[in-house]
Design a protein around this motif. Structure first.
Motif, PDB file in Angstrom:
ATOM      1  N   VAL A  35       0.851  -1.189   0.000  1.00 11.62           N
ATOM      2  CA  VAL A  35       0.000   0.000   0.000  1.00 11.62           C
ATOM      3  C   VAL A  35       0.890   1.243   0.000  1.00 11.62           C
ATOM      4  O   VAL A  35       2.090   1.162   0.259  1.00 11.62           O
ATOM      5  CB  VAL A  35      -0.949   0.025   1.218  1.00 11.62           C
ATOM      6  CG1 VAL A  35      -1.908  -1.150   1.198  1.00 11.62           C
ATOM      7  CG2 VAL A  35      -0.145   0.014   2.523  1.00 11.62           C
ATOM      8  N   THR A  36       0.295   2.392  -0.275  1.00 10.98           N
ATOM      9  CA  THR A  36       1.030   3.652  -0.188  1.00 10.98           C
ATOM     10  C   THR A  36       0.553   4.495   0.987  1.00 10.98           C
ATOM     11  O   THR A  36       0.980   5.615   1.165  1.00 10.98           O
ATOM     12  CB  THR A  36       0.912   4.468  -1.486  1.00 10.98           C
ATOM     13  OG1 THR A  36      -0.470   4.641  -1.813  1.00 10.98           O
ATOM     14  CG2 THR A  36       1.624   3.757  -2.629  1.00 10.98           C
ATOM     15  N   GLY A  37      -0.349   3.945   1.780  1.00 10.05           N
ATOM     16  CA  GLY A  37      -0.837   4.610   2.983  1.00 10.05           C
ATOM     17  C   GLY A  37      -1.527   3.572   3.838  1.00 10.05           C
ATOM     18  O   GLY A  37      -2.590   3.073   3.469  1.00 10.05           O
ATOM     19  N   ALA A  38      -0.921   3.209   4.959  1.00  5.47           N
ATOM     20  CA  ALA A  38      -1.437   2.091   5.750  1.00  5.47           C
ATOM     21  C   ALA A  38      -2.234   2.531   6.963  1.00  5.47           C
ATOM     22  O   ALA A  38      -2.560   1.727   7.811  1.00  5.47           O
ATOM     23  CB  ALA A  38      -0.275   1.207   6.206  1.00  5.47           C
ATOM     24  N   GLU A  61       4.171  -0.794   3.482  1.00  5.12           N
ATOM     25  CA  GLU A  61       3.941   0.558   2.971  1.00  5.12           C
ATOM     26  C   GLU A  61       5.103   1.018   2.084  1.00  5.12           C
ATOM     27  O   GLU A  61       6.267   0.790   2.396  1.00  5.12           O
ATOM     28  CB  GLU A  61       3.747   1.539   4.121  1.00  5.12           C
ATOM     29  CG  GLU A  61       3.262   2.900   3.683  1.00  5.12           C
ATOM     30  CD  GLU A  61       2.709   3.713   4.832  1.00  5.12           C
ATOM     31  OE1 GLU A  61       2.219   4.833   4.581  1.00  5.12           O
ATOM     32  OE2 GLU A  61       2.751   3.238   5.981  1.00  5.12           O
TER      33      GLU A  61
END
Length: 286
Positions: A35-38, A61
């Motif tokens: 993900v790019t934002g957890a 991330e």
């Protein structure tokens, strides 16, 4: 000897019970999702739902949009969830990787933001506008500017257009492509900035109330911008992965998304074959 065997049996049983206590099941499937934002609340909800099904989700991330796809292609992670179909198709085509969308998540309408203007009509001659520079989001941003009546693109242009595709620019706006994560950070230096929904939320904006102009997320033309879970093509029918996608579509996750994004992201349940058809069509575009 019997006592030794009995003691070994007890130790083995305790080890199994300890493993169950730690992971919820001695046979948990562990799935690593890039993900790019957890920090989204929906991930905590999804993890709990998955744990009840014997699936342990671990989030990894990444700070850059290209890294989760490389990690997926290389087998460092099992799935990723951060991108829309248009971005994935362009990446797969340019990097010759065999990764595909296997489940939909949300659509997050793109917005035009400004800390100087209250309305898009306030843009003046020569004003600067920041836009994301990756091919799929740059094309999306330019089409939104066209929808807003600020520019006109050349006839017959595909989805992946750039600034050379602009045919008319009546106000001579200076359109400045940059890394997507930078678009909210330059608001003091530009008249307006086109900011991806997720990045806008991370920057403290309300994605529904703060834009001075907002993309229509319900239109058919928005399908390429539906966010997805991506997997290696060989894993498209992996039962564990499909179960995670099913759980993501739950009412609990939907409520968490609505709360986290203040209604700025809309949960969609699109069949996998439709996602892949759209993906393949976009890959075929020049």
């Amino acid at each position: 000897m019997k006592n030794i065997i009995k003691s070994l049996g007890i130790l083995l049983l305790l080890s199994i019970l300890a493993a169950c206590g730690k992971n919820g099941s001695a046979n948990d499937d562990v799935v690593i999702i890039g993900v790019t934002g957890a920090d989204g609340e929906q991930w905590d909800v999804l993890k709990e739902l998955a744990r009840e099904e014997g699936i342990t989700i671990e989030l990894k991330e990444f700070a850059d949009y290209t890294l989760p796809n490389n990690a997926l292609a290389n087998g460092d992670i099992d799935l990723n969830s951060f991108q829309h179909i248009a971005f994935l198709s362009q990446f797969a085509k340019e990097n010759n990787v065999d990764i595909v969308p296997i489940g939909s998540t949300v659509i997050a309408p793109l917005g035009i933001y400004s800390d100087k203007l209250d309305d898009i009509s306030g843009l003046k001659e020569g004003d600067k506008i920041a836009v994301p520079d990756d091919p799929s989001n740059l094309g999306r941003a330019l089409r939104l500017l066209e929808t807003a009546g600020l520019i006109k693109l050349k006839e017959g242009t595909g989805l992946f257009v750039d600034t050379t595709s602009i045919e008319e620019n009546p106000k001579n706006l200076e359109i400045i492509p940059m890394v997507a994560q930078q678009t909210p950070r330059v608001l003091q230096d530009v008249a307006a900035s086109l900011i991806n929904n997720g990045i806008a939320g991370q920057a403290g904006f309300n994605p529904l109330e703060d834009p001075i102009f907002l993309e229509d997320g319900d239109s058919e033309s928005a399908l390429p911008y539906v966010n997805v879970f991506a997997a290696r093509a060989e894993d498209a029918q992996n039962e564990t992965y499909l179960k995670i996608i099913e759980l993501y579509q739950s009412e609990q996750v939907k409520k968490a998304i609505e709360q986290e994004t203040k209604g700025g992201s809309i949960l969609l349940n699109i069949p996998q074959d439709q996602l892949i058809d759209t993906f393949e069509q976009l890959k075929g575009e020049e």
